[in-house]
Design a protein around this motif. Structure first.
Motif, PDB file in Angstrom:
ATOM      1  N   MET A   9       0.741  -1.209  -0.073  1.00  0.00           N
ATOM      2  CA  MET A   9      -0.199   0.099  -0.006  1.00  0.00           C
ATOM      3  C   MET A   9       0.951   1.226  -0.081  1.00  0.00           C
ATOM      4  SD  MET A   9      -3.279  -1.168   2.376  1.00  0.00           S
ATOM      5  CE  MET A   9      -3.684   0.582   2.260  1.00  0.00           C
ATOM      6  N   GLU A  10       2.036   1.324   0.723  1.00  0.00           N
ATOM      7  CA  GLU A  10       2.912   2.364   0.801  1.00  0.00           C
ATOM      8  C   GLU A  10       3.553   2.615  -0.574  1.00  0.00           C
ATOM      9  OE1 GLU A  10       3.748   4.810   3.309  1.00  0.00           O
ATOM     10  OE2 GLU A  10       1.900   4.018   4.075  1.00  0.00           O
ATOM     11  N   VAL A  11       3.902   1.471  -1.145  1.00  0.00           N
ATOM     12  CA  VAL A  11       4.563   1.448  -2.466  1.00  0.00           C
ATOM     13  C   VAL A  11       3.459   2.191  -3.638  1.00  0.00           C
ATOM     14  CG1 VAL A  11       5.325   0.621  -4.616  1.00  0.00           C
ATOM     15  CG2 VAL A  11       6.364  -0.100  -1.992  1.00  0.00           C
ATOM     16  N   GLN A  12       2.355   1.765  -3.391  1.00  0.00           N
ATOM     17  CA  GLN A  12       1.272   2.069  -4.602  1.00  0.00           C
ATOM     18  C   GLN A  12       0.919   3.585  -4.154  1.00  0.00           C
ATOM     19  OE1 GLN A  12      -1.945  -0.663  -3.651  1.00  0.00           O
ATOM     20  NE2 GLN A  12      -1.231  -2.050  -5.271  1.00  0.00           N
ATOM     21  N   LYS A  13       0.985   3.899  -2.984  1.00  0.00           N
ATOM     22  CA  LYS A  13       0.578   5.250  -2.605  1.00  0.00           C
ATOM     23  C   LYS A  13       1.766   6.456  -3.076  1.00  0.00           C
ATOM     24  CE  LYS A  13       0.626   8.348   1.579  1.00  0.00           C
ATOM     25  NZ  LYS A  13       0.507   8.485   3.089  1.00  0.00           N
ATOM     26  N   HIS A  14       2.832   5.920  -2.827  1.00  0.00           N
ATOM     27  CA  HIS A  14       3.989   6.968  -3.279  1.00  0.00           C
ATOM     28  C   HIS A  14       4.579   6.699  -4.678  1.00  0.00           C
ATOM     29  CE1 HIS A  14       4.523   8.396   0.671  1.00  0.00           C
ATOM     30  NE2 HIS A  14       4.495   7.321   1.251  1.00  0.00           N
ATOM     31  N   CYS A  15       4.265   5.382  -5.206  1.00  0.00           N
ATOM     32  CA  CYS A  15       4.962   5.357  -6.675  1.00  0.00           C
ATOM     33  C   CYS A  15       4.095   4.816  -7.612  1.00  0.00           C
ATOM     34  CB  CYS A  15       6.110   4.187  -6.359  1.00  0.00           C
ATOM     35  SG  CYS A  15       7.366   4.646  -5.180  1.00  0.00           S
ATOM     36  N   GLY A  16       2.867   5.304  -7.378  1.00  0.00           N
ATOM     37  CA  GLY A  16       1.575   4.763  -8.402  1.00  0.00           C
ATOM     38  C   GLY A  16       1.913   5.026  -9.816  1.00  0.00           C
ATOM     39  N   LEU A  17       2.374   6.162 -10.310  1.00  0.00           N
ATOM     40  CA  LEU A  17       2.841   6.282 -11.655  1.00  0.00           C
ATOM     41  C   LEU A  17       4.028   5.386 -12.084  1.00  0.00           C
ATOM     42  CD1 LEU A  17       2.685   7.998 -14.284  1.00  0.00           C
ATOM     43  CD2 LEU A  17       4.557   9.533 -13.269  1.00  0.00           C
ATOM     44  N   GLN A  18       4.938   5.136 -11.429  1.00  0.00           N
ATOM     45  CA  GLN A  18       6.184   4.193 -11.805  1.00  0.00           C
ATOM     46  C   GLN A  18       5.439   2.801 -11.924  1.00  0.00           C
ATOM     47  OE1 GLN A  18       6.316   6.606  -9.233  1.00  0.00           O
ATOM     48  NE2 GLN A  18       8.278   7.649  -9.594  1.00  0.00           N
ATOM     49  N   LEU A  19       4.681   2.376 -10.861  1.00  0.00           N
ATOM     50  CA  LEU A  19       3.959   1.103 -10.971  1.00  0.00           C
ATOM     51  C   LEU A  19       3.188   1.019 -12.386  1.00  0.00           C
ATOM     52  CD1 LEU A  19       3.035   0.418  -7.215  1.00  0.00           C
ATOM     53  CD2 LEU A  19       4.664  -1.039  -8.633  1.00  0.00           C
ATOM     54  N   LYS A  20       2.349   1.993 -12.512  1.00  0.00           N
ATOM     55  CA  LYS A  20       1.549   1.924 -13.965  1.00  0.00           C
ATOM     56  C   LYS A  20       2.430   1.813 -14.952  1.00  0.00           C
ATOM     57  CE  LYS A  20      -2.107   4.651 -15.865  1.00  0.00           C
ATOM     58  NZ  LYS A  20      -2.988   5.947 -15.708  1.00  0.00           N
ATOM     59  N   LEU A  21       3.436   2.723 -15.301  1.00  0.00           N
ATOM     60  CA  LEU A  21       4.242   2.435 -16.305  1.00  0.00           C
ATOM     61  C   LEU A  21       4.837   1.106 -16.448  1.00  0.00           C
ATOM     62  CD1 LEU A  21       5.759   5.827 -16.408  1.00  0.00           C
ATOM     63  CD2 LEU A  21       4.032   5.309 -17.744  1.00  0.00           C
ATOM     64  N   TYR A  22       5.373   0.728 -15.148  1.00  0.00           N
ATOM     65  CA  TYR A  22       6.002  -0.658 -15.439  1.00  0.00           C
ATOM     66  C   TYR A  22       5.015  -1.795 -15.765  1.00  0.00           C
ATOM     67  CZ  TYR A  22       8.796  -4.503 -13.474  1.00  0.00           C
ATOM     68  OH  TYR A  22       9.481  -5.710 -13.476  1.00  0.00           O
ATOM     69  N   SER A  23       3.704  -1.833 -15.414  1.00  0.00           N
ATOM     70  CA  SER A  23       2.742  -2.751 -15.477  1.00  0.00           C
ATOM     71  C   SER A  23       2.224  -2.840 -16.875  1.00  0.00           C
ATOM     72  CB  SER A  23       1.500  -2.593 -14.711  1.00  0.00           C
ATOM     73  OG  SER A  23       1.674  -2.689 -13.225  1.00  0.00           O
ATOM     74  N   ARG A  24       2.226  -1.672 -17.626  1.00  0.00           N
ATOM     75  CA  ARG A  24       1.930  -1.295 -19.064  1.00  0.00           C
ATOM     76  C   ARG A  24       2.914  -2.004 -19.663  1.00  0.00           C
ATOM     77  NH1 ARG A  24       0.810   4.715 -20.034  1.00  0.00           N
ATOM     78  NH2 ARG A  24      -0.977   4.097 -18.883  1.00  0.00           N
ATOM     79  N   VAL A  44      10.469   1.935 -10.359  1.00  0.00           N
ATOM     80  CA  VAL A  44       9.804   1.422  -9.095  1.00  0.00           C
ATOM     81  C   VAL A  44      10.654   1.474  -8.129  1.00  0.00           C
ATOM     82  CG1 VAL A  44       8.298  -0.466  -8.347  1.00  0.00           C
ATOM     83  CG2 VAL A  44       7.977   0.421 -10.775  1.00  0.00           C
ATOM     84  N   SER A  45      11.749   0.510  -8.139  1.00  0.00           N
ATOM     85  CA  SER A  45      12.628   0.320  -7.020  1.00  0.00           C
ATOM     86  C   SER A  45      13.093   1.369  -6.402  1.00  0.00           C
ATOM     87  CB  SER A  45      13.867  -0.631  -7.259  1.00  0.00           C
ATOM     88  OG  SER A  45      13.240  -1.972  -7.852  1.00  0.00           O
ATOM     89  N   LYS A  46      13.553   2.322  -7.165  1.00  0.00           N
ATOM     90  CA  LYS A  46      14.156   3.601  -6.652  1.00  0.00           C
ATOM     91  C   LYS A  46      13.207   4.609  -5.978  1.00  0.00           C
ATOM     92  CE  LYS A  46      16.954   7.590  -8.070  1.00  0.00           C
ATOM     93  NZ  LYS A  46      16.428   8.765  -8.372  1.00  0.00           N
ATOM     94  N   CYS A  47      12.243   4.522  -6.573  1.00  0.00           N
ATOM     95  CA  CYS A  47      11.177   5.393  -5.760  1.00  0.00           C
ATOM     96  C   CYS A  47      10.410   4.667  -4.406  1.00  0.00           C
ATOM     97  CB  CYS A  47       9.812   5.385  -6.768  1.00  0.00           C
ATOM     98  SG  CYS A  47       8.338   6.205  -5.952  1.00  0.00           S
ATOM     99  N   ALA A  48      10.414   3.289  -4.342  1.00  0.00           N
ATOM    100  CA  ALA A  48      10.198   2.619  -3.385  1.00  0.00           C
ATOM    101  C   ALA A  48      11.150   2.826  -2.037  1.00  0.00           C
ATOM    102  CB  ALA A  48       9.942   1.268  -3.525  1.00  0.00           C
ATOM    103  N   GLU A  49      12.142   2.665  -2.544  1.00  0.00           N
ATOM    104  CA  GLU A  49      13.580   2.922  -1.563  1.00  0.00           C
ATOM    105  C   GLU A  49      13.728   4.378  -1.107  1.00  0.00           C
ATOM    106  OE1 GLU A  49      17.174   1.722  -3.804  1.00  0.00           O
ATOM    107  OE2 GLU A  49      16.304  -0.113  -4.173  1.00  0.00           O
ATOM    108  N   GLU A  50      13.191   5.173  -1.857  1.00  0.00           N
ATOM    109  CA  GLU A  50      13.290   6.735  -1.278  1.00  0.00           C
ATOM    110  C   GLU A  50      12.246   7.012  -0.628  1.00  0.00           C
ATOM    111  OE1 GLU A  50      13.756   8.887  -4.755  1.00  0.00           O
ATOM    112  OE2 GLU A  50      15.844   8.199  -5.315  1.00  0.00           O
ATOM    113  N   ASN A  51      10.898   6.452  -0.555  1.00  0.00           N
ATOM    114  CA  ASN A  51       9.726   6.809  -0.024  1.00  0.00           C
ATOM    115  C   ASN A  51       9.019   5.992   1.043  1.00  0.00           C
ATOM    116  OD1 ASN A  51       9.140   9.612  -1.615  1.00  0.00           O
ATOM    117  ND2 ASN A  51       9.638   7.920  -3.354  1.00  0.00           N
ATOM    118  N   VAL A  52       9.528   4.588   0.986  1.00  0.00           N
ATOM    119  CA  VAL A  52       9.029   3.799   1.853  1.00  0.00           C
ATOM    120  C   VAL A  52      10.157   3.392   3.014  1.00  0.00           C
ATOM    121  CG1 VAL A  52       7.918   1.485   2.183  1.00  0.00           C
ATOM    122  CG2 VAL A  52       7.369   2.917   0.181  1.00  0.00           C
TER     123      VAL A  52
END
Length: 98
Positions: A9-24, A44-52
Motif C-alpha cells: 500500500m505504501e509503494v502504491q501510494k508513493h510510486c503509483g505512476l512508476q507502477l502503472k508505467l511498469y505494468s503497462r 519502481v525500486s528507486k521510488c520505493a527505496e526513497e519513499n518507503v
C-alpha cells in the motif's frame, strides 16, 4: 493488515505512476518484458527505496542476502528457481526478521 500488505500500500501510494508505467510495459512485452522493462523496474525500486522507510531499512539490513540472490540469479539464469532456493530462503528469513 500484514507487513507485506502495508508495504504494498505504501509503494502504491508513493510510486503509483512508476507502477502503472511498469505494468503497462509488462503487458505490452509479454515475451521479453524482463529485458524491455528494466528501466521501469528500476524506477519502481528507486521510488520505493526513497519513499518507503521500511524497504530502505530492510535493504540495508539484508544487503548481503540480496546480493547473494542477485548473483545466484545471474549465474543460474533460466534455472534460478531450482538452483537458488537456499539464497531465496536466506533472503526471505532476513526480510521477515523482526
Amino acid at each position: 493488515m500484514s507487513a507485506m500488505e502495508n508495504t504494498i500500500m505504501e509503494v502504491q501510494k508513493h510510486c503509483g505512476l512508476q507502477l502503472k508505467l511498469y505494468s503497462r510495459c509488462i503487458e505490452q512485452n509479454p515475451s521479453d518484458w524482463t529485458i524491455k522493462c528494466r528501466e521501469g523496474k528500476s524506477a519502481v525500486s528507486k521510488c520505493a527505496e526513497e519513499n518507503v522507510g521500511h524497504l530502505k531499512r530492510t535493504k540495508e539490513r539484508c544487503s548481503a542476502q540480496i546480493e547473494a540472490m542477485q548473483r545466484c540469479s545471474i549465474e543460474h539464469e533460466g534455472n534460478a528457481d531450482q538452483m537458488c532456493a537456499g539464497a531465496l530462503r536466506a533472503l526471505y528469513d532476513c526480510t521477515n526478521a523482526a
